[in-house]
Write an enzyme that holds these catalytic residues in place. Structure first.
Site, PDB file in Angstrom:
ATOM      1  N   GLN A 115       0.795  -1.258   0.008  1.00 33.36           N
ATOM      2  CA  GLN A 115       0.070  -0.094  -0.030  1.00 33.36           C
ATOM      3  C   GLN A 115       0.836   1.207   0.015  1.00 33.36           C
ATOM      4  OE1 GLN A 115      -1.335  -1.230   4.023  1.00 33.36           O
ATOM      5  NE2 GLN A 115      -1.517   1.156   4.341  1.00 33.36           N
ATOM      6  N   CYS A 121      -5.287   0.115   3.883  1.00 37.29           N
ATOM      7  CA  CYS A 121      -5.032  -1.202   4.196  1.00 37.29           C
ATOM      8  C   CYS A 121      -6.290  -1.956   4.130  1.00 37.29           C
ATOM      9  CB  CYS A 121      -4.338  -1.394   5.663  1.00 37.29           C
ATOM     10  SG  CYS A 121      -5.479  -0.704   6.686  1.00 37.29           S
ATOM     11  N   HIS A 426      -5.451  -0.937  11.533  1.00 31.11           N
ATOM     12  CA  HIS A 426      -4.962  -1.621  10.426  1.00 31.11           C
ATOM     13  C   HIS A 426      -5.821  -3.064   9.945  1.00 31.11           C
ATOM     14  CE1 HIS A 426      -2.054  -2.387   7.350  1.00 31.11           C
ATOM     15  NE2 HIS A 426      -1.289  -3.511   7.880  1.00 31.11           N
ATOM     16  N   ASN A 448       0.013  -9.339   5.092  1.00 29.90           N
ATOM     17  CA  ASN A 448      -0.030  -7.936   5.223  1.00 29.90           C
ATOM     18  C   ASN A 448       0.221  -7.388   3.842  1.00 29.90           C
ATOM     19  OD1 ASN A 448       0.138  -5.276   6.449  1.00 29.90           O
ATOM     20  ND2 ASN A 448       1.782  -5.778   7.757  1.00 29.90           N
TER      21      ASN A 448
END
Length: 507
Positions: A115, A121, A426, A448
């Site tokens: 990102q 996110c 997040h 992630n």
């Protein structure tokens, strides 16, 4: 409207292990009880400084106590020229957290996404979930959906949402707490599950090559700055116009609203001009596009259709995003109830943000159920707390702060929410879990969106203890959720939290 703390530049937290709890401390009595492990009674009832000021005598008293402790002297010797986040990492914790999992999805996706310098996110987590379906159906080796496409439509609609709220509350004083709050982080990059469902259902989704990244989709703050300046200006224009129209006394509220919305559309054209100039013009929801690609065997193929069709026919399988909902663990409030946050949203008139509050064990069971069903899991957490970005570890035992400073941290999860110490910052994706012989979760494999240089080539490991303390949300399809929780979600009875509640933070 939330913060974009999901940016990968977040530093590891300096907050160590805290207490776990199942109850919700909602009064001074329960607060005192929850802090019983700490010393609430002073060693003396007579202060060194009766005035409350920090005097040389007070400092001298503290210094004398510290210098008499060999351990604290050693702490000072070491930490004054090192980074406490690396010096105090627990070797034992790192050894205890291997990237090994015995219950995982039967299909792997790639590449690891990034990102970059944006707070997107939640959009990356969503597209990382959806691409499982795309890659399976089209037999792809690597693939990304366009995060920028969703970002464009979300950003444009958030601008409209803010101006609609400005019209709705034009009669409130400019310094009213609600007006002031709404004009804060008014178009955050962040979002929530129901908000991305709004975008998907309205605009669909496209492959990344159809609407690729732009410079400022990956570096969003300059764009956001310009938009915020104009939107705040626009809000004042609408407030002034509303006051002028009402002062005439001859117009109905319906006529006033119609005039205000006509003016808002003129102002939104400026916003549209800015966003399209910076991000590019995306395909319309019902506009056909052609996507040429190679499958995993290197054979050329083509798909043709609209963004909505791609979403419904390719990106969605048996578990539709629209048929999924959020379980949260917020021990400040009653479990088994439905919650929403006032004024939180992105598409005006769209699906509201809804949370079913439940015990933490139900969130864990939801993850195991989905992994065994072959479904990756979207979840929201406070990623900066007690985590190591480079090692890719989220573990409450990771840092030896208490031992080094001779202190004790005692805030519970509920208390951290109460005093603004923690919130959902997040969103990521869980793709595997390690279970012990009794079937209890030990650790989780996390995908992630900070690129391959973070963690283990982009992957993180999250311990069950960290999950207890810092995971707030897990999304689950209705078809896989317990019936009693589905019933709560589908009920009309919901408690409305104020706009500034921590559950209004955007991942």
């Amino acid at each position: 409207m939330g913060s974009s703390s999901s940016r990968p530049i977040v530093s590891p937290s300096q907050i160590p292990e805290s207490l776990n709890e199942k109850s919700r401390p909602d009064s001074s009595a329960t607060l005192t009880s929850a802090l019983s492990s700490l010393s609430l009674t002073p060693s003396s009832t007579t202060p060194i400084s009766p005035s409350g000021a920090l005097t040389p005598t007070t400092i001298s008293s503290w210094e004398s106590s510290i210098t008499s402790s060999p351990k604290l002297q050693l702490t000072r010797t070491i930490l004054n020229h090192t980074d406490i986040r690396t010096t105090l990492v627990s070797r034992a914790a790192k050894i205890a957290d291997p990237h090994v999992f015995n219950t995982q999805l039967d299909f792997k996706t790639g590449p690891i996404t990034n990102q970059k310098s944006s707070g997107r996110c939640w959009l990356f987590a969503t597209t990382n979930v959806l691409r499982y379906n795309v890659m399976k159906k089209l037999k792809l080796d690597e693939f990304q959906l366009s995060q920028s496409y969703l970002f464009f439509w979300d950003k444009l609609n958030k601008c409209n949402y803010y101006l609609e709220l400005s019209i709705q509350h034009a009669d409130l004083p400019i310094d009213d707490r609600l007006v002031y709050h709404l004009s804060g982080d008014l178009i955050s990059d962040g979002g929530q599950w129901d908000m991305v469902v709004n975008v998907l259902e309205t605009y669909g989704v496209v492959p990344q090559s159809v609407y690729p990244e732009s410079f400022h989709s990956s570096l969003s703050s300059p764009l956001n700055k310009i938009l915020k300046v104009k939107l705040r200006e626009h809000a004042l224009i609408l407030r002034s116009l509303a006051s002028s129209l009402r002062s005439e006394g001859s117009l109905s509220e319906e006529a006033i609203l119609s005039t205000l919305r006509a003016k808002k559309e003129e102002l939104m054209k400026e916003i549209y001009t800015i966003i399209t100039s910076v991000l590019g013009v995306p395909p319309a929801a019902d506009e056909k596009f052609v996507w040429d690609y190679y499958d995993k065997d290197g054979k050329p193929a083509k798909w043709e259709g609209t963004p909505k069709e791609f979403y419904r026919n390719v990106a969605t399988d048996k578990y539709s995003p629209a048929d999924s909902f959020s379980l949260i663990h917020d021990p400040r409030h009653d479990f088994g109830k439905l919650y929403t946050v006032d004024k939180l949203g992105n598409l005006w008139g769209g699906r509201p943000v809804l949370y079913v509050n439940t015990e933490i064990e139900n969130l864990k069971k939801a993850i195991v159920t989905q992994i065994k069903a072959g479904q990756p899991v979207f979840f929201g957490c406070d990623v900066g707390q007690f985590s190591d970005r480079d090692a890719g570890i989220m573990d409450t035992a990771l840092f030896e702060y208490e031992a080094a400073f001779d202190i004790k941290f005692g805030l519970t999860k509920a208390q951290r929410l109460q005093v603004n110490e923690s919130s959902m910052t997040h969103a990521m994706v869980i793709t595997a879990v390690h279970l012990d012989e009794a079937g209890k979760s030990v650790r989780y494999k996390v995908e992630n969106s900070w690129g391959e240089t973070a963690g283990d080539k982009g992957w993180f490991v999250m311990t069950d203890r960290w999950f207890d303390e810092f995971v707030y949300q897990v999304v689950i399809p209705k078809a896989l959720a317990p019936k009693d929780l589905v019933k709560v979600f589908e009920s009309d009875e919901k408690e409305v939290l104020p706009p500034w509640d921590p559950m209004g933070s955007l991942a």
